[in-house]
Each structure stands twice: as C-alpha cells, then as structure tokens.
Design an enzyme around this catalytic site. Structure first.
Site, PDB file in Angstrom:
ATOM      1  N   ARG A  51       0.853  -1.196   0.000  1.00 25.78           N
ATOM      2  CA  ARG A  51       0.000   0.000   0.000  1.00 25.78           C
ATOM      3  C   ARG A  51       0.880   1.233   0.000  1.00 25.78           C
ATOM      4  O   ARG A  51       2.103   1.154   0.141  1.00 25.78           O
ATOM      5  CB  ARG A  51      -1.047  -0.021   1.122  1.00 25.78           C
ATOM      6  CG  ARG A  51      -0.691  -0.640   2.436  1.00 25.78           C
ATOM      7  CD  ARG A  51       0.333   0.096   3.253  1.00 25.78           C
ATOM      8  NE  ARG A  51      -0.004   1.497   3.378  1.00 25.78           N
ATOM      9  CZ  ARG A  51       0.876   2.450   3.594  1.00 25.78           C
ATOM     10  NH1 ARG A  51       2.180   2.145   3.708  1.00 25.78           N
ATOM     11  NH2 ARG A  51       0.539   3.710   3.700  1.00 25.78           N
ATOM     12  N   ALA A  53       0.708   5.084  -2.285  1.00 36.19           N
ATOM     13  CA  ALA A  53       0.576   5.320  -3.726  1.00 36.19           C
ATOM     14  C   ALA A  53       1.827   4.952  -4.549  1.00 36.19           C
ATOM     15  O   ALA A  53       1.718   4.194  -5.521  1.00 36.19           O
ATOM     16  CB  ALA A  53       0.165   6.774  -3.951  1.00 36.19           C
ATOM     17  N   ARG A  94      -7.407  -0.423  -6.902  1.00 37.92           N
ATOM     18  CA  ARG A  94      -7.591   0.686  -5.952  1.00 37.92           C
ATOM     19  C   ARG A  94      -7.773   1.962  -6.787  1.00 37.92           C
ATOM     20  O   ARG A  94      -6.850   2.368  -7.504  1.00 37.92           O
ATOM     21  CB  ARG A  94      -6.384   0.803  -5.010  1.00 37.92           C
ATOM     22  CG  ARG A  94      -6.267  -0.407  -4.081  1.00 37.92           C
ATOM     23  CD  ARG A  94      -5.479  -0.102  -2.835  1.00 37.92           C
ATOM     24  NE  ARG A  94      -6.183   0.741  -1.908  1.00 37.92           N
ATOM     25  CZ  ARG A  94      -5.586   1.356  -0.875  1.00 37.92           C
ATOM     26  NH1 ARG A  94      -4.294   1.221  -0.675  1.00 37.92           N
ATOM     27  NH2 ARG A  94      -6.288   2.112  -0.057  1.00 37.92           N
ATOM     28  N   GLN A 198      -2.440   2.770   9.810  1.00 35.70           N
ATOM     29  CA  GLN A 198      -1.137   2.818   9.138  1.00 35.70           C
ATOM     30  C   GLN A 198      -0.119   3.619   9.946  1.00 35.70           C
ATOM     31  O   GLN A 198       1.075   3.352   9.878  1.00 35.70           O
ATOM     32  CB  GLN A 198      -1.275   3.439   7.734  1.00 35.70           C
ATOM     33  CG  GLN A 198      -1.971   2.569   6.714  1.00 35.70           C
ATOM     34  CD  GLN A 198      -3.469   2.809   6.669  1.00 35.70           C
ATOM     35  OE1 GLN A 198      -4.077   3.217   7.659  1.00 35.70           O
ATOM     36  NE2 GLN A 198      -4.085   2.553   5.530  1.00 35.70           N
ATOM     37  N   ASP A 239      -2.258  10.835  -2.768  1.00 36.95           N
ATOM     38  CA  ASP A 239      -2.614   9.797  -3.745  1.00 36.95           C
ATOM     39  C   ASP A 239      -2.962  10.352  -5.118  1.00 36.95           C
ATOM     40  O   ASP A 239      -2.869   9.653  -6.122  1.00 36.95           O
ATOM     41  CB  ASP A 239      -3.788   8.970  -3.219  1.00 36.95           C
ATOM     42  CG  ASP A 239      -3.314   8.058  -2.097  1.00 36.95           C
ATOM     43  OD1 ASP A 239      -3.129   8.556  -0.971  1.00 36.95           O
ATOM     44  OD2 ASP A 239      -3.072   6.873  -2.371  1.00 36.95           O
ATOM     45  N   ASN A 249      -5.771  12.368  -0.093  1.00 36.50           N
ATOM     46  CA  ASN A 249      -4.881  11.538   0.731  1.00 36.50           C
ATOM     47  C   ASN A 249      -5.741  10.794   1.756  1.00 36.50           C
ATOM     48  O   ASN A 249      -6.971  10.961   1.796  1.00 36.50           O
ATOM     49  CB  ASN A 249      -3.804  12.401   1.405  1.00 36.50           C
ATOM     50  CG  ASN A 249      -2.714  11.559   2.040  1.00 36.50           C
ATOM     51  OD1 ASN A 249      -2.216  10.613   1.424  1.00 36.50           O
ATOM     52  ND2 ASN A 249      -2.335  11.858   3.268  1.00 36.50           N
TER      53      ASN A 249
HETATM   54  O1  MRU Z   1      -4.699   3.139   2.012  1.00 34.04           O
HETATM   55  P1  MRU Z   1      -3.224   3.380   1.970  1.00 34.04           P
HETATM   56  O2  MRU Z   1      -2.498   2.846   3.153  1.00 34.04           O
HETATM   57  O3  MRU Z   1      -2.621   2.905   0.654  1.00 34.04           O
HETATM   58  O4  MRU Z   1      -3.091   4.958   2.002  1.00 34.04           O
HETATM   59  C1  MRU Z   1      -1.837   5.541   1.897  1.00 34.04           C
HETATM   60  C2  MRU Z   1      -1.855   7.017   1.946  1.00 34.04           C
HETATM   61  O5  MRU Z   1      -2.874   7.648   2.061  1.00 34.04           O
HETATM   62  C3  MRU Z   1      -0.551   7.696   1.748  1.00 34.04           C
HETATM   63  O6  MRU Z   1      -0.487   8.884   2.473  1.00 34.04           O
HETATM   64  C4  MRU Z   1      -0.390   8.019   0.252  1.00 34.04           C
HETATM   65  O7  MRU Z   1      -0.618   6.878  -0.522  1.00 34.04           O
HETATM   66  C5  MRU Z   1       0.939   8.573  -0.056  1.00 34.04           C
HETATM   67  S1  MRU Z   1       2.195   7.381   0.192  1.00 34.04           S
HETATM   68  C6  MRU Z   1       3.696   8.058  -0.138  1.00 34.04           C
END
Ligand code: MRU
Length: 352
Positions: A51, A53, A94, A198, A239, A249
């Site tokens: 996970r 982006a 996604r 996370q 994202d 995000n």
């Molecule tokens: O659902 P996730 O864990 O993939 O969400 C991740 C985020 O929102 C991060 O902040 C984003 O992807 C940027 S990662 C460098």
C-alpha cells in the site's frame, strides 16, 4: 534471508517473481512474500499488503513484467493483447491512487512501442527502472523537504507515507530521513490513522527502526499538540492531485489541514510529480475509494467493537482543498499551489 534488503517491493528477475513485504503483518511479523500469480498480486494491493501510492505503482509495474515474462508464448500480438487485459484488470484494484494508473499506462505504452520480439525484455527493464526512479525521486523529495526543516523541529504526519509506502525513503517521511543524514534531529508525531492504523502499525514502526524520535498519537490528539505549540510543520503524502491543486490523501488528512490552517502551521504535501493528475479539473472529480464496513466496526485483530448491523461510512481518502496547502514538495522542487498553472502548461506541451 532478505531479498528486499531495506526496500518495500522488488523484482526477483532470476526466478521471475514480484517480491513484497506483507504490511498487514507489521509490526509484529516481518514477512517477505514473492509471487507470479495475478490473483495473489491483485489481492496484495486490494488488501493493503502492498500500500501507499508510489509503492502500489511500482509494484504494479513489476507484476505486469512478471506476468508477461511468465507467458509461454513469444508472439508479440498475443503478448500485447495479454498486456492490455492485465492492465485493464489491475487498474480496478484501488481507484484513488493515480500512481497505479500511471505505472500501468507506462507499461502499456512501453509494450506497444517495443519491437514485437523484445516486449518481454523491455517490460522487465522498465519495471527495474521504475524501482530505481522511485528511489531517486523520493530522495530528491527528501532533499527539498529537508531544506524547509531545521534542527529540533517537530512534524506531524498522517497515515504512512514513509519508506513502506514507496520503494525506499517514502515521500512525507523522506525529509525527516534526509534531515537525519544531515545531522539534524526531527521529532515526529504520528497520527494513528483510523481505521487501518497505518500510523500506529507502520509509521511508528519504520521511524523507530531508523532511530527517529516518534510519538504515536490518537487522530483526535492532533489539535491538542498543535494548540500546545508542539508542531512546526505538517508533512503528508498524497494519492492524487487535481489540476487546481486539490489533493486526495488518507481519510483524516483534511481535518489535519484545517487544524494546521487554524494554528498557522505550514502544511506540506510531499509526492512524486507523477501524482499530479492533470485530467481531473478539481478534487470533486477524484474517485474516493470506499472500503468494507468491518474495517470500522472491528478492531484491527478482528474483534467486534460496534453494534451488529450499524450503518457505516468508510471512505478511505478525503480531499484537501488547495487553499489549505502551503506547498507541494516534489522531485522538481517545492511548488506553491499558485504556481501549478505553469507546470500544467509545460506538461501539456510535453504531451502534445
Ligand atoms: O490506504 P493506503 O495505506 O494505501 O493509504 C496511503 C496514503 O494515504 C498515503 O499517504 C499516500 O498513498 C501517499 S504514500 C507516499
């Protein structure tokens, strides 16, 4: 033995396998997995084993290269149609992170422009390049971001946009890592980031591994630490950024941005330039992923805590309007929202 050696995803070209850390097992278990199976790859991204982006984008590139190289045929026509099908299937995984679409489009373009007898090799080379590029892009983000921080600053971050969300360094945490290399000590307040935690599971873990001073806070503590004057800057990942600078995000980022504005704290969005989606005019056009209610009703370890059959809204992301963003920190430098027009024009000229 570790194949990844500090990276989050990788390409085992010897065995033609995509390799990844299963992030759903962290921080309790560090487990590298490898696969050449489409369903397992899709599941890895869908279920957040991979996970963040940039990591999703690079991983998708590696997976496509593995799957095409696994094909028993060398017929260019058949490989191309297989490539088209795989990309069309993978992109549904996604919807919010534009990096997934970006990487799949790159693989598709590469396949289409390759001589028919070298499609396999060219996709493998591009996937390996995506890994290297992500590392150098994130390092640059870190270098530009570190210029905005000074020794002993404290930053607040939301979700995980560290090395686990990219190949190495990450985006929002890259300035912290580079500051450390430069001999500065930056304190991090990490929002736990409900519902999938996370921040608690991943950000706290990776920062502690790097010996960085991190305090884990509940999401609803962000206002208090800001009010007490403990935060010098907010650093978050992203994202997708629309043409007008609205940025999607992890859910809860918008609340942090509103708080930062209220307390006069700079709010920086850190991301590779490829996260700009110039096809979306503003944030309302960004598709927001909705996920299963059980992520909200159950504890992470699957223990029920909310009443049975309660209605749930589980948006995985939200959109922060560009008016709340101080600047975007990218590999091309620090870009103010008001400067975006200049870049849109440039990139349109590049395309046409
Ligand atoms: O659902 P996730 O864990 O993939 O969400 C991740 C985020 O929102 C991060 O902040 C984003 O992807 C940027 S990662 C460098």
């Amino acid at each position: 033995m570790s194949f990844l050696n500090g990276a989050t995803v990788g390409y085992d070209t010897e065995n033609n396998k995509a390799v990844f850390i299963d992030q759903t097992l962290l921080p309790l278990h560090y487990c590298e997995k490898s696969t050449d199976d489409f369903d397992e790859m899709y599941d890895a991204v869908k279920c957040l084993k991979v996970r963040g982006a940039p990591a999703i984008g690079v991983f998708a590139g590696i997976c496509i290269a593995v799957l095409i190289n696994k094909a028993e045929t060398d017929d260019g026509g058949i490989l191309l149609s297989e490539l088209e099908n795989l990309c069309a299937d993978f992109v549904t995984c996604r919807p919010t992170a534009v990096n997934l679409k970006w990487a799949l489009e790159k693989m598709l373009e590469e396949g289409k422009s390759s001589p028919r007898d070298s499609i396999k090799q060219r996709l493998k080379t591009l996937a390996l390049k995506m890994i290297d590029d992500d590392i150098s892009v994130c390092r640059k983000i870190g270098e530009y971001g570190a210029e905005l921080l000074k020794d002993k600053d404290a930053v607040l971050t939301h979700c995980n946009a560290g090395r686990l969300a990219a190949v190495k360094y990450g985006t929002a945490l890259a300035p912290v890592y580079i500051s450390k290399e430069q001999g500065h000590s930056i304190k991090v307040f990490a929002d736990e980031t409900r519902p999938l935690l996370q921040g608690a599971r991943l950000t706290a873990f990776e920062l502690m591994q790097e010996g960085i001073d991190v305090s884990l806070i509940c999401d609803n503590t962000a206002a208090s630490v800001m009010a007490k004057g403990k935060i010098d800057a907010v650093l978050v990942g992203c994202d997708r950024v629309a043409r007008n600078g609205d940025a999607a995000n992890k859910i809860g980022t918008l609340s942090v941005a509103i708080l930062a504005k209220h307390y006069g704290i700079p709010f920086y969005v850190c991301m590779p330039f490829s996260t700009f989606d110039f096809t979306s005019s503003d944030g309302s056009k960004i598709v927001i992923e909705e996920r299963e209610p059980c992520e909200v009703t159950d504890f992470w370890y699957k223990e029920r805590m909310a009443p049975k059959n309660v209605n749930v809204l589980n948006f995985a992301f939200d959109v922060t309007p560009s008016s709340l963003i101080t600047a975007f920190i990218t590999e091309k430098g620090v870009i103010m929202p008001s400067e975006l027009k200049k870049y849109i024009k440039k990139s349109t000229e590049d395309i046409f």
